[in-house]
Design a protein around this motif. Structure first.
Motif, PDB file in Angstrom:
ATOM      1  N   ALA A 157       8.237  -2.091 -12.062  1.00  0.00           N
ATOM      2  CA  ALA A 157       9.137  -1.284 -11.219  1.00  0.00           C
ATOM      3  C   ALA A 157       8.395  -0.176 -10.483  1.00  0.00           C
ATOM      4  CB  ALA A 157      10.249  -0.689 -12.070  1.00  0.00           C
ATOM      5  N   THR A 158       7.163   0.121 -10.910  1.00  0.00           N
ATOM      6  CA  THR A 158       6.380   1.187 -10.277  1.00  0.00           C
ATOM      7  C   THR A 158       5.250   0.639  -9.396  1.00  0.00           C
ATOM      8  OG1 THR A 158       4.776   1.428 -12.094  1.00  0.00           O
ATOM      9  CG2 THR A 158       6.843   2.685 -12.262  1.00  0.00           C
ATOM     10  N   THR A 159       5.265  -0.625  -9.102  1.00  0.00           N
ATOM     11  CA  THR A 159       4.206  -1.213  -8.272  1.00  0.00           C
ATOM     12  C   THR A 159       4.101  -0.447  -6.962  1.00  0.00           C
ATOM     13  OG1 THR A 159       4.564  -3.381  -9.261  1.00  0.00           O
ATOM     14  CG2 THR A 159       3.386  -3.330  -7.146  1.00  0.00           C
ATOM     15  N   THR A 160       2.903   0.031  -6.704  1.00  0.00           N
ATOM     16  CA  THR A 160       2.664   0.923  -5.566  1.00  0.00           C
ATOM     17  C   THR A 160       1.409   0.471  -4.821  1.00  0.00           C
ATOM     18  OG1 THR A 160       3.633   2.747  -6.820  1.00  0.00           O
ATOM     19  CG2 THR A 160       2.245   3.324  -4.939  1.00  0.00           C
ATOM     20  N   ARG A 161       1.523   0.344  -3.508  1.00  0.00           N
ATOM     21  CA  ARG A 161       0.386  -0.023  -2.660  1.00  0.00           C
ATOM     22  C   ARG A 161      -0.328   1.238  -2.193  1.00  0.00           C
ATOM     23  NH1 ARG A 161       2.974  -3.000   0.653  1.00  0.00           N
ATOM     24  NH2 ARG A 161       3.414  -1.362   2.143  1.00  0.00           N
ATOM     25  N   LEU A 162      -1.655   1.187  -2.241  1.00  0.00           N
ATOM     26  CA  LEU A 162      -2.466   2.288  -1.717  1.00  0.00           C
ATOM     27  C   LEU A 162      -2.722   2.052  -0.238  1.00  0.00           C
ATOM     28  CD1 LEU A 162      -5.162   2.680  -4.525  1.00  0.00           C
ATOM     29  CD2 LEU A 162      -2.910   3.751  -4.363  1.00  0.00           C
ATOM     30  N   GLU A 163      -2.497   3.067   0.563  1.00  0.00           N
ATOM     31  CA  GLU A 163      -2.718   2.991   2.003  1.00  0.00           C
ATOM     32  C   GLU A 163      -3.500   4.220   2.441  1.00  0.00           C
ATOM     33  OE1 GLU A 163       1.019   2.533   4.026  1.00  0.00           O
ATOM     34  OE2 GLU A 163       1.379   0.559   3.163  1.00  0.00           O
ATOM     35  N   PRO A 164      -4.035   4.194   3.655  1.00  0.00           N
ATOM     36  CA  PRO A 164      -4.728   5.394   4.141  1.00  0.00           C
ATOM     37  C   PRO A 164      -3.779   6.586   4.182  1.00  0.00           C
ATOM     38  CG  PRO A 164      -5.164   3.507   5.571  1.00  0.00           C
ATOM     39  CD  PRO A 164      -4.079   3.090   4.622  1.00  0.00           C
ATOM     40  N   ALA A 165      -4.292   7.739   3.779  1.00  0.00           N
ATOM     41  CA  ALA A 165      -3.484   8.954   3.828  1.00  0.00           C
ATOM     42  C   ALA A 165      -3.291   9.371   5.288  1.00  0.00           C
ATOM     43  CB  ALA A 165      -4.173  10.069   3.053  1.00  0.00           C
ATOM     44  N   PRO A 166      -2.160   9.968   5.593  1.00  0.00           N
ATOM     45  CA  PRO A 166      -1.967  10.445   6.960  1.00  0.00           C
ATOM     46  C   PRO A 166      -3.019  11.496   7.311  1.00  0.00           C
ATOM     47  CG  PRO A 166      -0.044  10.958   5.560  1.00  0.00           C
ATOM     48  CD  PRO A 166      -1.055  10.256   4.718  1.00  0.00           C
TER      49      PRO A 166
ATOM     50  N   ASP B 189      -8.104  10.725  -0.451  1.00  0.00           N
ATOM     51  CA  ASP B 189      -6.650  10.785  -0.501  1.00  0.00           C
ATOM     52  C   ASP B 189      -6.089   9.438  -0.089  1.00  0.00           C
ATOM     53  OD1 ASP B 189      -6.484  13.450  -1.283  1.00  0.00           O
ATOM     54  OD2 ASP B 189      -6.479  14.182   0.784  1.00  0.00           O
ATOM     55  N   VAL B 190      -4.980   9.055  -0.712  1.00  0.00           N
ATOM     56  CA  VAL B 190      -4.301   7.811  -0.373  1.00  0.00           C
ATOM     57  C   VAL B 190      -2.803   8.056  -0.286  1.00  0.00           C
ATOM     58  CG1 VAL B 190      -6.026   6.227  -1.344  1.00  0.00           C
ATOM     59  CG2 VAL B 190      -4.203   7.112  -2.814  1.00  0.00           C
ATOM     60  N   ALA B 191      -2.170   7.327   0.608  1.00  0.00           N
ATOM     61  CA  ALA B 191      -0.716   7.321   0.664  1.00  0.00           C
ATOM     62  C   ALA B 191      -0.224   6.282  -0.333  1.00  0.00           C
ATOM     63  CB  ALA B 191      -0.243   6.970   2.074  1.00  0.00           C
ATOM     64  N   LEU B 192       0.899   6.554  -0.954  1.00  0.00           N
ATOM     65  CA  LEU B 192       1.477   5.654  -1.947  1.00  0.00           C
ATOM     66  C   LEU B 192       2.758   5.063  -1.390  1.00  0.00           C
ATOM     67  CD1 LEU B 192       1.064   7.925  -5.092  1.00  0.00           C
ATOM     68  CD2 LEU B 192      -0.502   6.183  -4.233  1.00  0.00           C
ATOM     69  N   ARG B 193       2.822   3.745  -1.333  1.00  0.00           N
ATOM     70  CA  ARG B 193       3.989   3.073  -0.786  1.00  0.00           C
ATOM     71  C   ARG B 193       4.598   2.155  -1.838  1.00  0.00           C
ATOM     72  NH1 ARG B 193       3.673   6.726   2.195  1.00  0.00           N
ATOM     73  NH2 ARG B 193       2.731   6.673   4.232  1.00  0.00           N
ATOM     74  N   PRO B 194       5.862   2.368  -2.195  1.00  0.00           N
ATOM     75  CA  PRO B 194       6.514   1.491  -3.156  1.00  0.00           C
ATOM     76  C   PRO B 194       6.440   0.036  -2.681  1.00  0.00           C
ATOM     77  CG  PRO B 194       7.918   3.353  -2.607  1.00  0.00           C
ATOM     78  CD  PRO B 194       6.760   3.383  -1.657  1.00  0.00           C
ATOM     79  N   ALA B 195       6.166  -0.861  -3.610  1.00  0.00           N
ATOM     80  CA  ALA B 195       6.013  -2.272  -3.244  1.00  0.00           C
ATOM     81  C   ALA B 195       6.513  -3.172  -4.367  1.00  0.00           C
ATOM     82  CB  ALA B 195       4.549  -2.566  -2.928  1.00  0.00           C
ATOM     83  N   ALA B 196       7.628  -2.825  -4.973  1.00  0.00           N
ATOM     84  CA  ALA B 196       8.098  -3.519  -6.162  1.00  0.00           C
ATOM     85  C   ALA B 196       9.049  -4.682  -5.865  1.00  0.00           C
ATOM     86  CB  ALA B 196       8.746  -2.532  -7.120  1.00  0.00           C
ATOM     87  N   ASP B 197       8.815  -5.434  -4.785  1.00  0.00           N
ATOM     88  CA  ASP B 197       9.648  -6.601  -4.538  1.00  0.00           C
ATOM     89  C   ASP B 197       9.155  -7.766  -5.404  1.00  0.00           C
ATOM     90  OD1 ASP B 197       7.908  -8.552  -2.692  1.00  0.00           O
ATOM     91  OD2 ASP B 197       7.519  -6.465  -2.116  1.00  0.00           O
ATOM     92  N   ALA B 198       9.970  -8.778  -5.593  1.00  0.00           N
ATOM     93  CA  ALA B 198       9.675  -9.876  -6.522  1.00  0.00           C
ATOM     94  C   ALA B 198       8.374 -10.600  -6.191  1.00  0.00           C
ATOM     95  CB  ALA B 198      10.844 -10.859  -6.553  1.00  0.00           C
TER      96      ALA B 198
END
Length: 125
Positions: free
Chosen positions: A115-124, A75-84
């Protein structure tokens, strides 16, 4: 917070991973193949169909997904990361990793996908 190095390497070195999200009853939706890139210590994914992509809509609603590569699942947490700045680095990473597939690469570096760039992080826990 980045994924642990072993998980990051397993996922980040794959040419393709599969992603799914959870239904309310805890079962998984259909697995969808997607591309993943690494920038520094972080892994990023995008939806080739932008915000209308099915896996993207479901997974980002809860900001949680399950990814699978070569028999490994987590499992991964999804964090929006769509900055320039992030998008520029992710565009470069996609271009480098998938340059041998130009027709498939084009939508991944388009504004719709960026616009959908998403960073994978550890799931809670």
């Amino acid at each position: 917070m980045p994924l642990d190095p072993e998980t990051r390497d397993r996922i980040g070195t794959a040419s393709e991973i599969h992603i799914s999200s959870y239904r309310r009853d805890g079962s998984l939706r259909r697995w969808t193949p997607i591309w993943v890139v690494q920038v520094g210590d972080d892994l990023y994914i995008r939806s080739a169909y932008g915000t209308e992509g099915g896996w993207y809509r479901w997974a980002t609603a809860e900001q949680l997904a399950r990814v699978r590569v070569d028999g490994f699942e987590t499992d991964v947490a999804l964090r929006p990361a769509a900055d320039a700045d992030t998008n520029a680095a992710v565009d470069a990473a996609y271009t480098e990793k998938y340059r041998s597939q130009p027709s498939a690469l084009a939508p991944m570096v388009a504004e719709t996908a960026a616009a959908t760039t998403t960073r994978l992080e550890p799931a809670p826990a």
